[in-house]
Design a protein around this motif. Structure first.
Motif, PDB file in Angstrom:
ATOM      1  N   LEU A 151      -5.308  53.088 -36.944  1.00 39.10           N
ATOM      2  CA  LEU A 151      -3.884  52.754 -36.860  1.00 39.10           C
ATOM      3  C   LEU A 151      -3.087  53.777 -36.066  1.00 39.10           C
ATOM      4  CD1 LEU A 151      -2.916  51.311 -40.364  1.00 39.10           C
ATOM      5  CD2 LEU A 151      -2.560  50.236 -38.149  1.00 39.10           C
ATOM      6  N   ARG A 152      -3.553  55.007 -36.039  1.00 44.10           N
ATOM      7  CA  ARG A 152      -2.821  56.035 -35.302  1.00 44.10           C
ATOM      8  C   ARG A 152      -2.710  55.683 -33.816  1.00 44.10           C
ATOM      9  NH1 ARG A 152      -4.518  62.429 -34.653  1.00 44.10           N
ATOM     10  NH2 ARG A 152      -2.760  63.047 -33.355  1.00 44.10           N
ATOM     11  N   ASN A 153      -3.745  55.022 -33.274  1.00 44.71           N
ATOM     12  CA  ASN A 153      -3.736  54.672 -31.857  1.00 44.71           C
ATOM     13  C   ASN A 153      -3.174  53.289 -31.575  1.00 44.71           C
ATOM     14  OD1 ASN A 153      -4.954  57.104 -30.989  1.00 44.71           O
ATOM     15  ND2 ASN A 153      -6.963  56.329 -31.586  1.00 44.71           N
ATOM     16  N   LEU A 154      -2.678  52.609 -32.593  1.00 46.43           N
ATOM     17  CA  LEU A 154      -2.141  51.264 -32.397  1.00 46.43           C
ATOM     18  C   LEU A 154      -0.998  51.219 -31.384  1.00 46.43           C
ATOM     19  CD1 LEU A 154      -1.919  48.254 -33.177  1.00 46.43           C
ATOM     20  CD2 LEU A 154      -0.414  48.960 -35.056  1.00 46.43           C
ATOM     21  N   PRO A 155       0.012  52.106 -31.444  1.00 46.64           N
ATOM     22  CA  PRO A 155       1.104  52.016 -30.458  1.00 46.64           C
ATOM     23  C   PRO A 155       0.627  52.123 -29.017  1.00 46.64           C
ATOM     24  CG  PRO A 155       1.745  53.438 -32.282  1.00 46.64           C
ATOM     25  CD  PRO A 155       0.295  53.152 -32.452  1.00 46.64           C
ATOM     26  N   GLU A 156      -0.356  52.983 -28.753  1.00 41.29           N
ATOM     27  CA  GLU A 156      -0.828  53.145 -27.383  1.00 41.29           C
ATOM     28  C   GLU A 156      -1.601  51.914 -26.915  1.00 41.29           C
ATOM     29  OE1 GLU A 156      -0.978  54.508 -23.780  1.00 41.29           O
ATOM     30  OE2 GLU A 156       0.082  55.554 -25.394  1.00 41.29           O
ATOM     31  N   ILE A 157      -2.405  51.315 -27.809  1.00 45.31           N
ATOM     32  CA  ILE A 157      -3.123  50.094 -27.453  1.00 45.31           C
ATOM     33  C   ILE A 157      -2.140  48.969 -27.158  1.00 45.31           C
ATOM     34  CG2 ILE A 157      -4.731  48.346 -28.293  1.00 45.31           C
ATOM     35  CD1 ILE A 157      -6.100  50.926 -27.600  1.00 45.31           C
ATOM     36  N   LEU A 158      -1.083  48.866 -27.933  1.00 45.03           N
ATOM     37  CA  LEU A 158      -0.068  47.838 -27.698  1.00 45.03           C
ATOM     38  C   LEU A 158       0.613  48.054 -26.351  1.00 45.03           C
ATOM     39  CD1 LEU A 158       1.513  47.620 -31.264  1.00 45.03           C
ATOM     40  CD2 LEU A 158       0.100  45.892 -30.148  1.00 45.03           C
ATOM     41  N   ARG A 159       0.876  49.307 -25.997  1.00 45.84           N
ATOM     42  CA  ARG A 159       1.487  49.596 -24.699  1.00 45.84           C
ATOM     43  C   ARG A 159       0.556  49.163 -23.563  1.00 45.84           C
ATOM     44  NH1 ARG A 159       4.368  55.107 -23.601  1.00 45.84           N
ATOM     45  NH2 ARG A 159       2.661  55.952 -24.840  1.00 45.84           N
ATOM     46  N   GLN A 160      -0.717  49.481 -23.673  1.00 52.83           N
ATOM     47  CA  GLN A 160      -1.674  49.108 -22.640  1.00 52.83           C
ATOM     48  C   GLN A 160      -1.796  47.588 -22.520  1.00 52.83           C
ATOM     49  OE1 GLN A 160      -5.414  51.131 -23.253  1.00 52.83           O
ATOM     50  NE2 GLN A 160      -4.399  53.022 -23.844  1.00 52.83           N
ATOM     51  N   ASN A 161      -1.822  46.897 -23.651  1.00 58.88           N
ATOM     52  CA  ASN A 161      -1.970  45.443 -23.621  1.00 58.88           C
ATOM     53  C   ASN A 161      -0.762  44.766 -22.977  1.00 58.88           C
ATOM     54  OD1 ASN A 161      -4.407  45.794 -24.884  1.00 58.88           O
ATOM     55  ND2 ASN A 161      -3.751  45.000 -26.861  1.00 58.88           N
ATOM     56  N   TYR A 162       0.434  45.233 -23.314  1.00 62.60           N
ATOM     57  CA  TYR A 162       1.627  44.624 -22.726  1.00 62.60           C
ATOM     58  C   TYR A 162       1.670  44.873 -21.221  1.00 62.60           C
ATOM     59  CZ  TYR A 162       6.494  43.595 -21.672  1.00 62.60           C
ATOM     60  OH  TYR A 162       7.635  43.084 -21.111  1.00 62.60           O
ATOM     61  N   PHE A 163       1.321  46.090 -20.811  1.00 57.68           N
ATOM     62  CA  PHE A 163       1.359  46.396 -19.379  1.00 57.68           C
ATOM     63  C   PHE A 163       0.298  45.604 -18.621  1.00 57.68           C
ATOM     64  CE2 PHE A 163       0.633  49.230 -15.655  1.00 57.68           C
ATOM     65  CZ  PHE A 163       1.915  49.147 -15.139  1.00 57.68           C
ATOM     66  N   ALA A 164      -0.864  45.365 -19.251  1.00 57.07           N
ATOM     67  CA  ALA A 164      -1.884  44.533 -18.615  1.00 57.07           C
ATOM     68  C   ALA A 164      -1.365  43.116 -18.384  1.00 57.07           C
ATOM     69  CB  ALA A 164      -3.146  44.497 -19.474  1.00 57.07           C
ATOM     70  N   CYS A 165      -0.619  42.589 -19.343  1.00 55.92           N
ATOM     71  CA  CYS A 165      -0.036  41.252 -19.191  1.00 55.92           C
ATOM     72  C   CYS A 165       1.041  41.246 -18.110  1.00 55.92           C
ATOM     73  CB  CYS A 165       0.541  40.782 -20.515  1.00 55.92           C
ATOM     74  SG  CYS A 165      -0.696  40.555 -21.820  1.00 55.92           S
ATOM     75  N   VAL A 166       1.831  42.306 -18.031  1.00 58.71           N
ATOM     76  CA  VAL A 166       2.859  42.401 -16.994  1.00 58.71           C
ATOM     77  C   VAL A 166       2.217  42.415 -15.611  1.00 58.71           C
ATOM     78  CG1 VAL A 166       4.625  43.911 -16.003  1.00 58.71           C
ATOM     79  CG2 VAL A 166       4.563  43.521 -18.460  1.00 58.71           C
ATOM     80  N   LEU A 167       1.177  43.222 -15.443  1.00 62.48           N
ATOM     81  CA  LEU A 167       0.492  43.291 -14.150  1.00 62.48           C
ATOM     82  C   LEU A 167      -0.125  41.943 -13.777  1.00 62.48           C
ATOM     83  CD1 LEU A 167      -1.322  46.754 -14.255  1.00 62.48           C
ATOM     84  CD2 LEU A 167       0.783  46.154 -13.075  1.00 62.48           C
TER      85      LEU A 167
END
Length: 664
Positions: free
Chosen positions: A210-226
């Protein structure tokens, strides 16, 4: 019908009868997810819990995601597979899960309480543990230039309107490695490893990530944006705005849980402390500081539970687009429930729970964000839109409203009402910048307090977050449908209170990065250099502001003289910070020049201005160390030269003896 459910043909036939104008296909109750499913097509989703209160599924990141059905929050985030987790199978009655994926293993998981009995898992214990965590640099701080370039490229690509703030850009190393349909092939043959340890044999493995959840969410959203901006295959079927809304809810709930705070389902970015733990914290703190009650009351330590800065969202993008005072068209927030088609079901299963989890707002809580800027009228606006979200009048208006005026699914949820009621209100730009300034100032003051208590990791985290909020006011980015007010092309060329605060926070962070256990002198030097670059337009000439790479283009010829004096004072401090970082690196020659520039900047303020004694002391120390370094280098070069000469002489002697042995 079969006990297994309808066949594919039956589902197809049922869908075809809704294709006509007379047909109507009922939409889903709600959408869950911040995960991506691109690498494989075998993933499933299942209910879990004795009353089906959870939803679990796999993901491309190798994690098993377990969502809370009532709120959409992620309650467990398991390191299930080294490559891709295809599915999660819960036990029907016991707290057990089986996960499977690409790495040829099926893993059995058991939910447990903290394994260490000494761990304080209460809200107060979580808050204290969070403040003791090590500092990890955000992309905005570690790669300011890179973040600006990525935001600029997103604005140039065009496409559908997007809202992408600076804190939503991951670092270059964290950008997803592929985005297409077959992009998971490499991860199939070369599984990725992540932090958190390996699955050992015979030992207990704690896989909650869970500690790394915010960073994974950031990466996933940016992948969708790209993917959307470049026209690649869509990683998700829902709109990006809906994904952003869900991700914000997850991160805010994650922040609340990790810090022992309460979250608000209707207004997730409005976090609040638990009153009983505030009182308990004050009592326990008296023992921590040896009964010095006056010190506790006079200046709260950096470990105070419920500090105002702890209520500030860790990601500006999870607050600013949803606040009616910071966005001209605030976006709806919270879980996107379809209450039109499932009104009775929603009220029966979630209505009472939502009412209990959303007590009325209090003025002192809301105004604590920025006491100098927040007003009672803004509180009334928020309370009115949040408190009347289920009124019969709004439901009647929803029925008469065209489908096109609703969200992407044609539905309007309770939380959407707040956004629509605020969308027509005018935003006071000056007040919005004031709120942003007060937020950054509160974070800086909290960082300064942590420095006094020698909690340098906590101080660095607070300065880092302050810089992320500053980036919202100075970077150019696509604001999308939220229509944020923080967009100004020449913001860096106006000597505003926010710009002065940005430079001051950079210098504070530069100082902390030279302290153990943080100690990153190169990053400290980078922050000092960034401050000098931002001060350059105001320090070139008194009464003028210049721009350009070489500061050779006039921008303003009527700048107040006070601007030059304030900028020079900060420039002297920036050179001093740069010199300190260079000394720590061991580059004493450059440090001497930086300290000398600091003295020159101080003297340029006025004829009577004198440099501080610490600057002169550091300059003398740097000169002495530089002299010693030069002597060591000369001595080393001399030894090398003498060794070369000795080798040449030996070679000559060997050649002479060889020639003397030859017969005439």
């Amino acid at each position: 019908k079969s006990a297994a459910g309808p066949s594919v043909d039956e589902v197809t036939a049922q869908a075809e009868q809704f294709d006509g104008d007379n047909g109507y296909c009922q939409r889903e109750l709600g959408a869950y997810g911040g995960h991506l499913n691109r690498f494989t097509f075998l993933k499933n989703a299942k209910y879990a819990g004795p009353n089906d209160e959870y939803i679990c599924t796999g993901s491309d990141s190798g994690h098993a995601w377990i969502y809370e059905k009532a709120t959409g929050a992620v309650v467990s985030f398991l390191n299930a597979d080294h490559s891709t987790c295809n599915g999660v199978v819960p036990h029907p009655s016991l707290p057990l899960f089986i996960t499977y994926g690409i790495d040829s293993t099926a893993k059995l998981w058991r939910a447990s309480i903290p394994v260490d009995p000494k761990v304080d898992d209460s809200p107060l214990g979580r808050a204290r543990f969070h403040k003791l965590q090590e500092y990890e640099k955000s992309p905005v701080v570690s790669s300011w230039k890179y973040v600006k370039e990525k935001l600029s490229s997103l604005r140039e690509l065009g496409g559908d309107p997007l809202t992408v703030l600076p804190d939503e850009i991951p670092t270059n190393d964290d950008v997803p490695e592929a985005r297409g349909l077959f992009s998971g092939v490499s991860s199939f043959f070369f599984p990725r490893s992540r932090r958190g340890g390996a699955h050992g044999r015979g030992g207990l493995y704690i896989g909650n990530d869970l500690r790394n959840l915010p960073e994974i969410l950031r990466q996933n959203y940016f992948a969708c944006v790209l993917a959307q901006e470049s026209g690649d295959d869509e990683p998700i079927r829902s709109s990006l705005e809906d994904l952003k809304r869900r991700i914000s809810l997850m991160r805010l709930r994650h922040q609340a849980d990790s810090q022992g705070l309460l979250s608000n389902a209707a207004i997730p970015w409005l976090l609040r402390p638990r009153k009983q733990y505030i009182d308990r914290d004050l009592i326990e703190k008296k023992d921590l500081i040896n009964g010095d009650v006056n010190k506790t009351k006079g200046e709260q330590s950096c470990f105070t539970y419920g500090d105002v800065v702890d209520l500030i969202p860790n990601f500006p993008c999870d607050w600013i687009p949803y606040d009616p005072e910071l966005s001209r068209a605030p976006r709806p927030c919270g879980l996107n429930f379809n209450t039109e088609d499932y009104a009775n079901y929603y009220q029966e299963n979630y209505g009472s729970r939502e009412a209990l989890s959303n007590p009325p707002l209090h003025a002192e809580l809301f105004l604590s964000w920025a006491p100098q800027v927040r007003t009672e009228s803004s509180l009334a606006l928020l309370c009115e839109s949040a408190g009347n979200r289920h009124s019969e009048q709004e439901e009647h208006e929803d029925e008469e409203t065209d489908d096109d005026s609703h969200n992407g699914n044609g539905d309007k949820t309770p939380n959407d009402t707040r956004a629509s009621s605020c969308s027509q209100s005018k935003v006071d730009v000056e007040q919005a910048y004031g709120i942003l300034h007060e937020t950054v100032m509160a974070l800086e003051e909290a960082g300064n307090k942590a420095v006094k208590w020698e909690s340098y990791n906590l101080a660095a985290r607070r300065y880092d977050l302050a810089l992320q909020y500053c980036a919202v006011g100075f970077m150019m980015y696509p604001t999308g449908p939220a229509d944020l007010v923080f967009r100004s092309k020449d913001a860096m060329l106006r000597w505003s209170p926010l710009l002065k605060l940005l430079i001051a926070v950079r210098l504070d962070l530069s100082m902390v990065l030279l302290k153990s256990p943080v100690l990153e002198p190169k990053k400290a030097a980078d922050q000092a250099m960034m401050a000098l670059l931002e001060l350059g337009p105001f320090c070139s000439e008194k009464g003028k502001v210049k721009k350009g790479k070489d500061l050779d283009i006039m921008y303003n010829e009527e700048e107040p003289e006070q601007t030059f004096l304030e900028a020079k004072e900060l420039e002297a401090k920036a050179f001093f910070r740069l010199g300190s970082a260079q000394c720590e690196i061991g580059d004493y020659g450059e440090a001497v020049r930086s300290y000398e520039h600091s003295i020159e900047s101080t003297k340029s303020i006025s004829k009577t201005a004198k440099p501080e004694r610490v600057v002169l002391t550091r300059l003398a120390d740097a000169k002495r160390e530089n002299s010693r370094k030069n002597k060591r280098q000369r001595k080393k070069l001399k030894a090398m030269f003498e060794q070369d000469q000795h080798s040449d002489q030996v070679d000559c002697d060997d050649g002479s003896r060889e020639r003397s042995r030859r017969p005439l």
